[in-house]
Design a protein around this motif. Structure first.
Motif, PDB file in Angstrom:
ATOM      1  N   LEU A 178      16.113   4.019  37.849  1.00 22.33           N
ATOM      2  CA  LEU A 178      16.627   3.400  36.626  1.00 22.33           C
ATOM      3  C   LEU A 178      15.500   2.730  35.853  1.00 22.33           C
ATOM      4  CD1 LEU A 178      18.899   2.659  34.740  1.00 22.33           C
ATOM      5  CD2 LEU A 178      19.412   0.674  36.184  1.00 22.33           C
ATOM      6  N   PHE A 179      14.591   2.081  36.560  1.00 23.25           N
ATOM      7  CA  PHE A 179      13.471   1.445  35.863  1.00 23.25           C
ATOM      8  C   PHE A 179      12.654   2.493  35.101  1.00 23.25           C
ATOM      9  CE2 PHE A 179       9.093   0.156  35.384  1.00 23.25           C
ATOM     10  CZ  PHE A 179       9.241  -1.086  34.769  1.00 23.25           C
ATOM     11  N   ASN A 180      12.379   3.618  35.740  1.00 27.87           N
ATOM     12  CA  ASN A 180      11.593   4.668  35.087  1.00 27.87           C
ATOM     13  C   ASN A 180      12.296   5.210  33.848  1.00 27.87           C
ATOM     14  OD1 ASN A 180       9.558   4.441  37.008  1.00 27.87           O
ATOM     15  ND2 ASN A 180      10.406   6.075  38.306  1.00 27.87           N
ATOM     16  N   LYS A 181      13.634   5.309  33.916  1.00 23.51           N
ATOM     17  CA  LYS A 181      14.397   5.783  32.758  1.00 23.51           C
ATOM     18  C   LYS A 181      14.340   4.765  31.615  1.00 23.51           C
ATOM     19  CE  LYS A 181      17.622   8.744  35.308  1.00 23.51           C
ATOM     20  NZ  LYS A 181      19.036   8.923  35.768  1.00 23.51           N
ATOM     21  N   MET A 182      14.403   3.471  31.968  1.00 21.82           N
ATOM     22  CA  MET A 182      14.289   2.428  30.952  1.00 21.82           C
ATOM     23  C   MET A 182      12.893   2.446  30.327  1.00 21.82           C
ATOM     24  SD  MET A 182      17.062   0.504  30.523  1.00 21.82           S
ATOM     25  CE  MET A 182      18.625   0.102  31.334  1.00 21.82           C
ATOM     26  N   GLU A 183      11.891   2.643  31.142  1.00 21.66           N
ATOM     27  CA  GLU A 183      10.508   2.697  30.650  1.00 21.66           C
ATOM     28  C   GLU A 183      10.323   3.876  29.701  1.00 21.66           C
ATOM     29  OE1 GLU A 183       6.109   2.195  32.604  1.00 21.66           O
ATOM     30  OE2 GLU A 183       7.508   3.574  33.582  1.00 21.66           O
ATOM     31  N   THR A 184      10.885   5.022  30.077  1.00 19.92           N
ATOM     32  CA  THR A 184      10.807   6.197  29.207  1.00 19.92           C
ATOM     33  C   THR A 184      11.494   5.929  27.875  1.00 19.92           C
ATOM     34  OG1 THR A 184      10.726   7.721  31.092  1.00 19.92           O
ATOM     35  CG2 THR A 184      11.446   8.630  28.975  1.00 19.92           C
ATOM     36  N   ALA A 185      12.638   5.239  27.929  1.00 14.92           N
ATOM     37  CA  ALA A 185      13.379   4.923  26.705  1.00 14.92           C
ATOM     38  C   ALA A 185      12.565   4.016  25.792  1.00 14.92           C
ATOM     39  CB  ALA A 185      14.705   4.264  27.062  1.00 14.92           C
TER      40      ALA A 185
END
Length: 387
Positions: free
Chosen positions: A368-375
């Motif tokens: 989830l953190f990686n997805k937030m970072e990508t966003a």
């Protein structure tokens, strides 16, 4: 320049004429009418006040629903702190075709800080503007925004809060606690502001030993410790006196907040470090919203989207107004190069191992953190100017 309506008296101890008339209008016509008349520069025209009163009475009488929106800021604050209370009122009333009458409750009339989301949650008021961090007790993942350099720039912040992953992760959590986020407000990144007599802070080395005022946030305390400062927790209401008296040497609100809260005469330097955003949101009581007819719900949502885009367009002008006012008082401003910003990020940014625990606690998983970072890194359909 528009009139200033404050609670101060003249040197002789008399309340100024404009203030007396404001109080009279407020007591007889309601705060919204008085405030709108005053900020429109029409306070000295009885006919103009009467016209506004008639229009407000007609709107309220024709409306099927009343929506109270509370904030901690005076209406005029939007010149440097663009929360756009009056614009949101007009947009909602227009987009719902008059079915909703909006009653503004600015200037902390109904509370400030954590009091406002609590009242929204309880249904005491229908909506309020407050810090996104007030959602953290219900959705810890929102505190990712306070990780240094995760979304400190305006654009990264806009990218994140308008992303699908944010909407699908954060919104269900806060909705489960009775909130409906209407829209996110961009103010500007927090700055590093040094008290009068202090030196400019250009690199982290310049913060060595500096007593840096911080709120109760464990993340901000850790960040300023990493970049070399001595974090000094001080309640916001006590901060001006703490800066004046040297209890703290520096602080980190946005430039707009420094202006709104009257710091211009006690500062010497302001540096744009783009580490953490000054992040705000308008939230609504979900049960009240769901009780409305579908067309009214859609009108409020459309009005919120319109106001959000107006906010983005207003950011640079609001910033410039705050800077001009502070600069006129002798405050010097410093923008950093990409290399200099990189030095700050290397010293205290979210990719350092010291933040590993925070990242996992807030996001719940590396995925989830990686997805937030990508966003945060992915350009939104919305553009905003950066400091």
């Amino acid at each position: 320049m528009s009139k200033k309506f404050d609670t101060e008296t003249t040197p002789q101890g008399h309340v100024p004429v404009d203030r007396r008339r404001f109080l009279k209008v407020a007591s007889t016509s309601g705060f919204t009418v008085a405030a709108m008349a005053g900020t429109a520069g029409a306070l000295f025209s009885p006919s103009a006040v009467a016209q506004i009163q008639r229009e407000e009475d007609e709107r309220k009488k024709a409306a099927k629903h009343v929506m109270t929106i509370a904030t901690a800021y005076v209406l005029g604050a939007s010149r440097s702190y663009p929360i756009l209370q009056r614009q949101l009122k007009e947009n909602i009333q227009n987009a719902t075709r008059g079915k909703v009458y909006v009653r503004l409750a600015p200037a902390g009339q109904l509370g400030a800080g954590g009091e406002l989301p609590k009242k929204v949650q309880e249904g005491t008021i229908q909506a309020a503007q407050h810090s996104i961090s007030n959602f953290a007790p219900f959705a810890p993942v929102v505190d990712l925004i306070n990780l240094p350099y995760f979304c400190g720039s305006n654009q990264r912040f806009v990218n994140l809060v308008n992303s699908d992953i944010w909407q699908k992760t954060v919104h269900p959590q806060v909705e489960a606690k009775g909130f409906k986020p209407l829209f996110y407000v961009v103010i500007d990144p927090r700055v590093v502001a040094a008290r009068k007599g202090g030196k400019a802070v250009i690199t982290p080395k310049d913060l060595a030993g500096v007593k840096f005022r911080v709120p109760g946030s464990a993340m901000l305390q850790q960040y300023y410790r990493l970049v070399g400062a001595n974090p000094t927790p001080v309640a916001w209401g006590e901060t001006p006196s703490a800066i004046k008296q040297g209890v703290a040497d520096a602080l980190d609100p946005s430039a707009g907040a420094l202006h709104v809260f009257g710091f211009k005469d006690i500062l010497s330097h302001v540096t744009f470090t783009r580490a953490v955003p000054d992040s705000q949101v308008y939230s609504c009581n979900l049960a009240w919203f769901n009780s409305l007819p579908k067309d009214v719900q859609e009108g409020i949502e459309f009005a919120s989207e319109i106001t959000a885009q107006q906010n983005l367009a207003t950011v640079p002008a609001s910033r410039n107004y705050a800077i001009a006012e502070l600069a006129a008082a002798g405050v010097q401003f410093h923008s950093l190069s990409d290399a200099q910003l990189g030095e700050w990020e290397a010293a205290g940014g979210y990719k350092r191992k010291e933040w590993d625990t925070f990242r996992m606690q807030l996001a719940g998983s590396a995925d989830l953190f990686n997805k937030m970072e990508t966003a945060a890194n992915t350009q939104s359909r919305l553009y905003v100017h950066d400091a």
